[in-house]
Design a protein around this motif. Structure first.
Motif, short mmCIF file in Angstrom:
data_model
loop_
_atom_site.label_atom_id
_atom_site.label_comp_id
_atom_site.label_asym_id
_atom_site.label_seq_id
_atom_site.Cartn_x
_atom_site.Cartn_y
_atom_site.Cartn_z
N SER A 44 0.72 -1.34 0.05
CA SER A 44 -0.11 0.11 0.02
C SER A 44 0.85 1.22 -0.07
O SER A 44 0.30 2.35 0.01
N GLN A 45 2.22 0.94 -0.07
CA GLN A 45 3.04 2.20 -0.06
C GLN A 45 4.03 2.45 -1.20
O GLN A 45 5.02 2.72 -1.15
N THR A 46 3.26 2.35 -2.51
CA THR A 46 4.01 2.04 -3.74
C THR A 46 4.58 3.35 -4.20
O THR A 46 5.68 3.21 -4.89
N ASP A 47 4.08 4.31 -3.71
CA ASP A 47 4.58 5.82 -3.94
C ASP A 47 5.92 6.19 -3.09
O ASP A 47 6.19 7.47 -3.08
N LYS A 48 5.97 5.58 -2.09
CA LYS A 48 7.18 6.06 -1.19
C LYS A 48 8.56 5.63 -1.33
O LYS A 48 8.87 4.66 -1.99
N THR A 49 9.27 6.20 -0.98
CA THR A 49 10.79 5.82 -0.77
C THR A 49 11.08 5.09 0.46
O THR A 49 10.70 5.60 1.57
N LEU A 50 11.52 3.73 0.18
CA LEU A 50 11.54 2.93 1.25
C LEU A 50 12.98 3.11 2.13
O LEU A 50 14.27 2.96 1.42
N LEU A 57 19.19 -7.52 16.36
CA LEU A 57 18.13 -8.41 15.55
C LEU A 57 17.30 -7.69 14.70
O LEU A 57 17.34 -8.07 13.41
N GLY A 58 16.78 -6.70 14.84
CA GLY A 58 16.05 -5.78 14.27
C GLY A 58 16.85 -5.12 12.92
O GLY A 58 16.34 -4.91 11.91
N ALA A 59 18.02 -5.02 13.18
CA ALA A 59 18.73 -4.39 12.37
C ALA A 59 19.39 -5.52 10.88
O ALA A 59 19.35 -5.12 10.01
N ALA A 60 19.37 -6.74 11.60
CA ALA A 60 19.70 -7.75 10.58
C ALA A 60 18.54 -7.92 9.89
O ALA A 60 18.56 -8.24 8.50
N LEU A 61 17.18 -7.77 10.43
CA LEU A 61 15.92 -8.14 9.47
C LEU A 61 15.95 -6.92 8.82
O LEU A 61 15.26 -7.25 7.65
N ALA A 62 16.13 -5.82 9.09
CA ALA A 62 15.94 -4.69 8.14
C ALA A 62 16.99 -4.73 7.05
O ALA A 62 16.58 -4.51 5.83
N LEU A 63 18.24 -5.61 7.16
CA LEU A 63 19.02 -5.69 5.91
C LEU A 63 18.38 -6.66 5.10
O LEU A 63 18.53 -6.78 3.83
N LEU A 64 17.88 -7.98 5.54
CA LEU A 64 17.24 -8.84 4.73
C LEU A 64 16.13 -8.17 3.99
O LEU A 64 15.90 -8.72 2.92
N ALA A 65 15.11 -7.44 4.54
CA ALA A 65 14.06 -7.02 4.17
C ALA A 65 14.64 -6.05 2.98
O ALA A 65 14.06 -6.16 1.83
N ALA A 66 15.51 -5.21 3.14
CA ALA A 66 16.10 -4.20 1.86
C ALA A 66 16.51 -4.98 0.77
O ALA A 66 16.51 -4.54 -0.05
N VAL A 69 13.40 -6.11 -1.17
CA VAL A 69 12.44 -5.06 -1.69
C VAL A 69 13.33 -3.98 -2.37
O VAL A 69 14.39 -3.93 -2.15
N ASP A 70 12.64 -3.05 -3.11
CA ASP A 70 13.50 -1.97 -3.67
C ASP A 70 13.68 -0.89 -2.65
O ASP A 70 12.98 0.38 -2.68
N ALA A 71 14.35 -0.94 -1.68
CA ALA A 71 14.77 0.05 -0.69
C ALA A 71 15.89 0.80 -1.10
O ALA A 71 16.81 0.46 -1.71
N ALA A 72 15.67 2.21 -0.71
CA ALA A 72 16.72 3.29 -1.29
C ALA A 72 17.74 3.12 -0.31
O ALA A 72 19.10 3.23 -0.58
N GLN A 73 17.61 2.83 1.28
CA GLN A 73 18.64 2.96 2.14
C GLN A 73 18.38 2.22 3.32
O GLN A 73 17.17 1.99 3.48
N ALA A 74 19.39 1.87 4.07
CA ALA A 74 19.19 0.98 5.23
C ALA A 74 19.94 1.68 6.33
O ALA A 74 21.32 1.88 6.07
N TYR A 75 19.65 1.95 7.61
CA TYR A 75 20.35 2.58 8.62
C TYR A 75 20.08 1.44 9.88
O TYR A 75 19.10 1.00 10.15
N THR A 76 21.49 0.84 10.24
CA THR A 76 21.53 -0.19 11.20
C THR A 76 22.52 0.46 12.35
O THR A 76 23.30 1.12 12.32
N HIS A 94 21.66 -2.16 -5.04
CA HIS A 94 20.37 -1.43 -5.26
C HIS A 94 20.07 -0.38 -3.96
O HIS A 94 19.12 0.21 -3.86
N CYS A 95 20.85 -0.68 -2.59
CA CYS A 95 20.65 -0.12 -1.51
C CYS A 95 21.59 0.50 -0.84
O CYS A 95 22.81 -0.22 -0.48
N ARG A 96 21.66 1.90 -0.23
CA ARG A 96 22.96 2.27 0.27
C ARG A 96 22.75 2.05 1.77
O ARG A 96 21.71 2.16 2.43
N VAL A 97 23.55 1.47 2.43
CA VAL A 97 23.71 0.86 3.75
C VAL A 97 24.60 1.71 4.76
O VAL A 97 25.80 1.70 4.23
#
Length: 194
Positions: A44-50, A57-66, A69-76, A94-97
C-alpha cells in the motif's frame, strides 16, 4: 521474546538467500515470520521511498528486508553480521547501507568473521560510522572498531578486577539502544559546536 531472539542468533548456519549470497539461518527464520505482514504493508506504499532501520536483531532483519524489496537506504544500529560477501554485494547493488557502531558493542562482531571461510565468511554490508560517548565519530574505518578479542578481554577485566567490579560490562553496555541514542545526541551536539 528475548530468549527467542538469542536462539535465532545462536543458530548460525548459512542458508541460501533469494536476492543473492547466503545469510544467517536464524535471521532468515525470523524474517520469514514477518515477511507476509511486511509485504502486505509495503504493497500500500508504492509511491514512497523505502528506508529500513533497526537495532540488533532488528538491524539484521532490516537488511534482509532491504535486500528483497526496492529499498533506497538502510540504517543499522548495533547490527550483527547478517550474511556472506555475495549477500552484501547484492544488497549494495540497489541499497545504500549506513552501519552505526557504538563504542565496544560486541554484537557488531557476531557471528565471528573468519577470513579463511572466504565466500562463506560473515560480513557487514555498507559503510561504518563508529560513534563514541564523547560525540566523536570515525567514518568508514573498520579498524576503529575494537577487535572481538579486545572487547572480550576488556569486558572480562571489568567483571573480575576488584576496583571495577561494580562497573557494567562495556561490550554489553554499549549495545543498549539508550546508549546508542546518548552517543548519537553527543555527536549532534559536537557537530553543532564545530
Amino acid at each position: 521474546t528475548d530468549l527467542r531472539h538469542w536462539i535465532y542468533n545462536v543458530s548460525a548456519l548459512l542458508v541460501e538467500w533469494p536476492s543473492g549470497g547466503q545469510v544467517h539461518r536464524g535471521f532468515a527464520k525470523a524474517y520469514e515470520r514477518l515477511e507476509t505482514t511486511l509485504c502486505d504493508e509495503l504493497a500500500s506504499q508504492t509511491d514512497k521511498t523505502l528506508i529500513f532501520t533497526g537495532h540488533s536483531l532488528g538491524a539484521a532483519l532490516a537488511l534482509l528486508a532491504a535486500s528483497k524489496v526496492d529499498a533506497a537506504q538502510a540504517y543499522t544500529f548495533g547490527a550483527p553480521r547478517p550474511g556472506t560477501r555475495p549477500f552484501a554485494e547484492a544488497l549494495k547493488s540497489h541499497c545504500r547501507v549506513h552501519r552505526v557502531v557504538h563504542g565496544h558493542d560486541f554484537v557488531t562482531q557476531l557471528p565471528q568473521h573468519w577470513r579463511f571461510l572466504d565466500e562463506r565468511a560473515f560480513v557487514h554490508p555498507g559503510e561504518v560510522v563508529h560513534i563514541h560517548d564523547d560525540g566523536s565519530q570515525i567514518v568508514g574505518d573498520e579498524t576503529a572498531i575494537p577487535k572481538p578479542d579486545d572487547m572480550l578481554r576488556d569486558s572480562l577485566l571489568a567483571m573480575v578486577e576488584w576496583d571495577r567490579l561494580a562497573e557494567p560490562v562495556p561490550a554489553l553496555l554499549h549495545h543498549a539502544p539508550i546508549n546508542y541514542v546518548r552517543a548519537l545526541k553527543a555527536c549532534l551536539e559536537r557537530r553543532k559546536l564545530s
